[in-house]
Write an enzyme that holds these catalytic residues in place. Structure first.
Site, PDB file in Angstrom:
ATOM      1  N   TRP A   1      68.070 -17.712  63.198  1.00  0.00           N
ATOM      2  CA  TRP A   1      67.124 -17.749  64.318  1.00  0.00           C
ATOM      3  C   TRP A   1      67.701 -17.182  65.604  1.00  0.00           C
ATOM      4  CZ3 TRP A   1      69.773 -20.337  67.928  1.00  0.00           C
ATOM      5  CH2 TRP A   1      70.719 -21.276  67.500  1.00  0.00           C
TER       6      TRP A   1
ATOM      7  N   ARG B   1      69.445  -5.061  61.030  1.00  0.00           N
ATOM      8  CA  ARG B   1      70.782  -4.669  60.546  1.00  0.00           C
ATOM      9  C   ARG B   1      70.815  -4.575  59.025  1.00  0.00           C
ATOM     10  NH1 ARG B   1      75.389  -7.947  63.815  1.00  0.00           N
ATOM     11  NH2 ARG B   1      75.073  -9.407  62.125  1.00  0.00           N
TER      12      ARG B   1
ATOM     13  N   LYS C   1      63.504 -13.206  54.125  1.00  0.00           N
ATOM     14  CA  LYS C   1      63.110 -14.537  54.598  1.00  0.00           C
ATOM     15  C   LYS C   1      63.766 -14.809  55.949  1.00  0.00           C
ATOM     16  CE  LYS C   1      64.692 -18.478  54.575  1.00  0.00           C
ATOM     17  NZ  LYS C   1      64.199 -18.888  55.909  1.00  0.00           N
ATOM     18  N   PRO C   2      62.979 -14.702  57.038  1.00  0.00           N
ATOM     19  CA  PRO C   2      63.546 -15.032  58.351  1.00  0.00           C
ATOM     20  C   PRO C   2      63.665 -16.542  58.522  1.00  0.00           C
ATOM     21  CG  PRO C   2      61.224 -14.487  58.573  1.00  0.00           C
ATOM     22  CD  PRO C   2      61.567 -14.301  57.112  1.00  0.00           C
ATOM     23  N   ALA C   3      64.390 -16.968  59.551  1.00  0.00           N
ATOM     24  CA  ALA C   3      64.523 -18.403  59.829  1.00  0.00           C
ATOM     25  C   ALA C   3      63.160 -18.978  60.209  1.00  0.00           C
ATOM     26  CB  ALA C   3      65.506 -18.619  60.979  1.00  0.00           C
TER      27      ALA C   3
ATOM     28  N   GLY D   1      74.085 -16.232  58.576  1.00  0.00           N
ATOM     29  CA  GLY D   1      73.842 -17.624  58.942  1.00  0.00           C
ATOM     30  C   GLY D   1      75.142 -18.395  58.952  1.00  0.00           C
ATOM     31  N   SER D   2      75.056 -19.685  58.738  1.00  0.00           N
ATOM     32  CA  SER D   2      76.246 -20.531  58.833  1.00  0.00           C
ATOM     33  C   SER D   2      77.145 -20.373  57.604  1.00  0.00           C
ATOM     34  CB  SER D   2      75.814 -21.988  58.969  1.00  0.00           C
ATOM     35  OG  SER D   2      75.070 -22.362  57.834  1.00  0.00           O
TER      36      SER D   2
ATOM     37  N   GLU E   1      77.403 -12.552  56.406  1.00  0.00           N
ATOM     38  CA  GLU E   1      77.716 -12.492  57.849  1.00  0.00           C
ATOM     39  C   GLU E   1      77.622 -13.923  58.349  1.00  0.00           C
ATOM     40  OE1 GLU E   1      78.524  -9.830  59.569  1.00  0.00           O
ATOM     41  OE2 GLU E   1      78.055  -8.240  58.151  1.00  0.00           O
ATOM     42  N   LEU E   2      78.773 -14.581  58.500  1.00  0.00           N
ATOM     43  CA  LEU E   2      78.753 -16.036  58.702  1.00  0.00           C
ATOM     44  C   LEU E   2      79.222 -16.454  60.098  1.00  0.00           C
ATOM     45  CD1 LEU E   2      80.098 -16.886  55.135  1.00  0.00           C
ATOM     46  CD2 LEU E   2      77.738 -16.592  55.877  1.00  0.00           C
TER      47      LEU E   2
ATOM     48  N   CYS F   1      77.103 -15.702  66.976  1.00  0.00           N
ATOM     49  CA  CYS F   1      78.288 -15.817  66.124  1.00  0.00           C
ATOM     50  C   CYS F   1      79.480 -15.176  66.827  1.00  0.00           C
ATOM     51  CB  CYS F   1      78.025 -15.132  64.790  1.00  0.00           C
ATOM     52  SG  CYS F   1      77.402 -13.460  64.998  1.00  0.00           S
TER      53      CYS F   1
ATOM     54  N   GLU G   1      82.393 -24.371  65.806  1.00  0.00           N
ATOM     55  CA  GLU G   1      81.533 -23.426  66.515  1.00  0.00           C
ATOM     56  C   GLU G   1      80.642 -24.217  67.491  1.00  0.00           C
ATOM     57  OE1 GLU G   1      78.950 -21.333  63.774  1.00  0.00           O
ATOM     58  OE2 GLU G   1      79.089 -19.489  64.954  1.00  0.00           O
TER      59      GLU G   1
HETATM   60  P1  NAP Z   1      71.706 -21.442  58.769  1.00  0.00           P
HETATM   61  O1  NAP Z   1      71.311 -22.849  58.936  1.00  0.00           O
HETATM   62  O2  NAP Z   1      72.792 -21.130  57.823  1.00  0.00           O
HETATM   63  O3  NAP Z   1      70.372 -20.673  58.382  1.00  0.00           O
HETATM   64  C1  NAP Z   1      70.333 -19.276  58.235  1.00  0.00           C
HETATM   65  C2  NAP Z   1      69.206 -18.896  57.309  1.00  0.00           C
HETATM   66  O4  NAP Z   1      69.457 -19.462  56.025  1.00  0.00           O
HETATM   67  C3  NAP Z   1      67.831 -19.409  57.736  1.00  0.00           C
HETATM   68  O5  NAP Z   1      66.875 -18.442  57.390  1.00  0.00           O
HETATM   69  C4  NAP Z   1      67.679 -20.654  56.885  1.00  0.00           C
HETATM   70  O6  NAP Z   1      66.358 -21.025  56.630  1.00  0.00           O
HETATM   71  C5  NAP Z   1      68.324 -20.185  55.600  1.00  0.00           C
HETATM   72  N1  NAP Z   1      68.756 -21.266  54.712  1.00  0.00           N
HETATM   73  C6  NAP Z   1      69.254 -22.472  55.042  1.00  0.00           C
HETATM   74  N2  NAP Z   1      69.544 -23.170  53.919  1.00  0.00           N
HETATM   75  C7  NAP Z   1      69.215 -22.379  52.870  1.00  0.00           C
HETATM   76  C8  NAP Z   1      69.270 -22.523  51.456  1.00  0.00           C
HETATM   77  N3  NAP Z   1      69.734 -23.630  50.885  1.00  0.00           N
HETATM   78  N4  NAP Z   1      68.827 -21.506  50.683  1.00  0.00           N
HETATM   79  C9  NAP Z   1      68.364 -20.388  51.224  1.00  0.00           C
HETATM   80  N5  NAP Z   1      68.286 -20.176  52.559  1.00  0.00           N
HETATM   81  C10 NAP Z   1      68.716 -21.161  53.380  1.00  0.00           C
HETATM   82  O7  NAP Z   1      72.156 -20.780  60.156  1.00  0.00           O
HETATM   83  P2  NAP Z   1      71.395 -20.787  61.535  1.00  0.00           P
HETATM   84  O8  NAP Z   1      71.566 -22.141  62.142  1.00  0.00           O
HETATM   85  O9  NAP Z   1      70.027 -20.242  61.378  1.00  0.00           O
HETATM   86  O10 NAP Z   1      72.232 -19.694  62.347  1.00  0.00           O
HETATM   87  C11 NAP Z   1      73.378 -19.987  63.012  1.00  0.00           C
HETATM   88  C12 NAP Z   1      74.598 -19.581  62.212  1.00  0.00           C
HETATM   89  O11 NAP Z   1      74.525 -18.205  61.863  1.00  0.00           O
HETATM   90  C13 NAP Z   1      75.876 -19.720  63.009  1.00  0.00           C
HETATM   91  O12 NAP Z   1      76.883 -20.274  62.215  1.00  0.00           O
HETATM   92  C14 NAP Z   1      76.212 -18.281  63.384  1.00  0.00           C
HETATM   93  O13 NAP Z   1      77.567 -18.067  63.663  1.00  0.00           O
HETATM   94  C15 NAP Z   1      75.736 -17.547  62.186  1.00  0.00           C
HETATM   95  N6  NAP Z   1      75.495 -16.130  62.504  1.00  0.00           N
HETATM   96  C16 NAP Z   1      76.356 -15.189  62.006  1.00  0.00           C
HETATM   97  C17 NAP Z   1      76.179 -13.853  62.323  1.00  0.00           C
HETATM   98  C18 NAP Z   1      77.114 -12.785  61.806  1.00  0.00           C
HETATM   99  O14 NAP Z   1      76.745 -11.609  61.850  1.00  0.00           O
HETATM  100  N7  NAP Z   1      78.298 -13.118  61.323  1.00  0.00           N
HETATM  101  C19 NAP Z   1      75.102 -13.478  63.130  1.00  0.00           C
HETATM  102  C20 NAP Z   1      74.251 -14.451  63.608  1.00  0.00           C
HETATM  103  C21 NAP Z   1      74.456 -15.780  63.275  1.00  0.00           C
HETATM  104  P3  NAP Z   1      65.573 -22.094  57.531  1.00  0.00           P
HETATM  105  O15 NAP Z   1      64.955 -21.304  58.590  1.00  0.00           O
HETATM  106  O16 NAP Z   1      64.603 -22.717  56.637  1.00  0.00           O
HETATM  107  O17 NAP Z   1      66.585 -23.057  58.047  1.00  0.00           O
END
Ligand code: NAP
Length: 489
Positions: A161, A170, A185-187, A239-240, A261-262, A295, A392
């Site tokens: 998100w 990207r 699938k976006p957030a 994501g995370s 990309e975590l 991130c 983080e």
């Molecule tokens: P997240 O909780 O890991 O969620 C990311 C995406 O994964 C969302 O679309 C989420 O859906 C989905 N998701 C969650 N659980 C899932 C599952 N069991 N199966 C399939 N999809 C699932 O992360 P976030 O809170 O949105 O984003 C923040 C994190 O992203 C931070 O740790 C940040 O550092 C990291 N990030 C990394 C980069 C990079 O390029 N390295 C860039 C941006 C962000 P829902 O919408 O339903 O939760």
């Protein structure tokens, strides 16, 4: 509270359904999910909630479209991206407002993301025509070797998100350029920018089935079966680290090609030979961009003890003067955090640090009222055990810690399981090279507080993941190498 007409107009223009095979559909279960404005906590709009059957239909559409799309002339694939870039650029103000409404950051920051996100479309429109193979004569001179570069096949993309548009472009832009079809699938908290992008790409001429968009309340239930489905050939996740690790396990069942990309925990190093004013400006950018919810956000500031006091005071003055408020208001630089949980986590980390002796030079508390605001904060005298040095933060909080020499600075910098980015401020050229080479990260900002650029390979090492997005490297994630050994009769 009712939504102002100008904002309602922008929301009304976005499709609210699932895009499957070129058609917009309601979710098969008839359910919807609410998208909230984090600056008020109120619902902006309800959108479709996809079921696993919708997911199956989307992957079927992507699979059916794959062969023809992979065969589509690269120049035309590039032209579609270019037309979409043009439309996004023309409508940047409207798309920035949409992004602020769903994500919270200031409109100026959203506009910067719209420009950055669109740039991937332009960059990969130019890369689409440069996917080349190789022809070689084997060392023994017998026969010939041909190396082909072919699209990977249908891809699954899951995005977070915090950058609602750019985290999608990207992946989507290089996949389109390489001739891959996809299910995205976006957030659930910020799906509107992605739905707007899908609409724009469709109007730019993207054939039906190439891009399919699913929004859902239960991402695990929706994506689990698709990750296990043999028709999928690639998973790219942003994501995370926690969720990334789980998805890696799921993907291992069919050895799905994966890019991750975590999370990050970026150190920001300021040496005593640095231009301190420039370091403070870089620090404001590295910390406060996206309300600290990036991130790449500088998570911790390690400053040479001789200049730590000056740096801390100047940083506190800059950060403390930033205007907090709804991202749509004039002059606002710091919007709300994404939700109450995220704000609670930031507050918990600050409370932990203060409990261990840290001093809040500025900020340090939740802002009352509707929305999920947190005060821009600078912490001094942070003890080494404080959780925010290893976790983080994802919020507008800057902890400052002193170091005595280069070895100690590097030790601090690399003392984390993450390895996405590090920032270094020094005017000593020898030190700059030494430190850049020894940092265990995928990216380094040397005398600059931002590294993001569509022309650069973005990505991490260690538990920040693997794979690169952007640059000439970005397309590699979407092509397979096929070698043909030829005997010439
Ligand atoms: P997240 O909780 O890991 O969620 C990311 C995406 O994964 C969302 O679309 C989420 O859906 C989905 N998701 C969650 N659980 C899932 C599952 N069991 N199966 C399939 N999809 C699932 O992360 P976030 O809170 O949105 O984003 C923040 C994190 O992203 C931070 O740790 C940040 O550092 C990291 N990030 C990394 C980069 C990079 O390029 N390295 C860039 C941006 C962000 P829902 O919408 O339903 O939760």
């Amino acid at each position: 509270m009712s939504i102002p007409t100008s904002e309602q107009k922008v929301i009304d223009a976005v499709p609210k359904q699932l895009l499957i095979g070129g058609e917009w559909h309601d979710g098969g279960g008839g359910e919807t999910l609410a998208v909230e404005d984090p600056s008020t906590g109120e619902t902006l709009v309800e959108i479709a909630d996809a079921t696993p059957a919708d997911g199956d239909a989307a992957l079927s559409a992507a699979t059916e479209a794959q062969f023809a799309w992979g065969d589509h002339p690269p120049r035309e694939r590039g032209e579609i991206l270019r037309r979409a870039w043009q439309e996004i650029s023309d409508r940047a103000d409207e798309l920035a407002l949409l992004m602020t409404l769903e994500m919270g950051k200031s409109v100026a920051e959203s506009k910067a993301e719209v420009t950055y996100g669109a740039e991937f479309l332009r960059w990969f429109s130019e890369e689409a025509v440069r996917i080349a193979g190789r022809y070689a004569i084997p060392p023994n001179g017998q026969g010939r070797m041909l190396v082909m570069r072919q699209p990977v096949g249908p891809c699954l993309f899951i995005t977070p998100w915090n950058f609602p548009l750019a985290m999608g472009t990207r992946k989507i832009a290089p996949a389109i350029a390489a001739g891959c079809t996809m299910v995205v699938k976006p957030a659930q908290q910020t799906p509107l920018s992605m739905l707007a992008l899908a609409d724009i790409l469709q109007r730019a001429g993207l054939p039906d089935g190439v891009l399919n968009i699913l929004t859902a309340k239960s991402s695990g239930k929706l994506m689990g079966p698709l990750i296990a489905d043999r028709r999928a050939r690639k998973l790219s996740f942003t994501g995370s680290t926690e969720v990334g690790r789980e998805l890696m396990k799921q993907a291992s069942e069919q050895l799905l090609r994966v890019s991750m990309e975590l999370g990050g925990n970026a150190p920001f190093l300021v040496f005593d030979d640095a231009d301190i004013d420039a370091a403070v400006e870089g620090a404001v950018l590295a910390k406060m961009r996206n309300v600290g919810e990036a991130c790449t956000a500088a998570n911790r500031f390690h400053v040479a003890t001789g200049v730590a006091e000056e740096f801390t005071q100047k940083l506190a003055a800059r950060i403390g003067a930033m205007k907090v408020g709804r991202g749509t208001e004039d002059g606002v630089e710091v919007g709300p955090l994404i939700d109450n949980d995220q704000r609670g986590k930031v507050d918990e980390l600050v409370t932990d640090a203060v409990g261990r002796g840290a001093e809040a030079v500025v900020g340090g508390a939740v802002v009352d009222g509707p929305g999920y605001f947190y005060e821009p904060t600078v912490l001094a005298n942070v003890s080494a055990e404080s959780r925010l040095l290893s976790e983080e933060i994802f919020g507008p909080v800057a902890p400052v810690v002193g170091f005595s020499d280069e070895e100690e600075a590097l030790d601090w910098a690399n003392r984390t399981e993450y390895g996405l980015v590090a920032y270094v401020y020094t005017r000593d050229l020898g030190r700059a090279f030494r430190v850049c080479e020894r940092l265990e990260t995928g990216m380094v900002g040397l005398n600059q507080g931002m590294v993001s650029n569509a022309a650069a390979p973005f990505g991490g090492v260690k538990q920040s993941g693997f794979g690169r997005e952007g640059g000439v490297e970005g397309i590699e994630e979407y092509v397979e190498t096929k070698y043909v050994a030829m005997t010439l009769p």
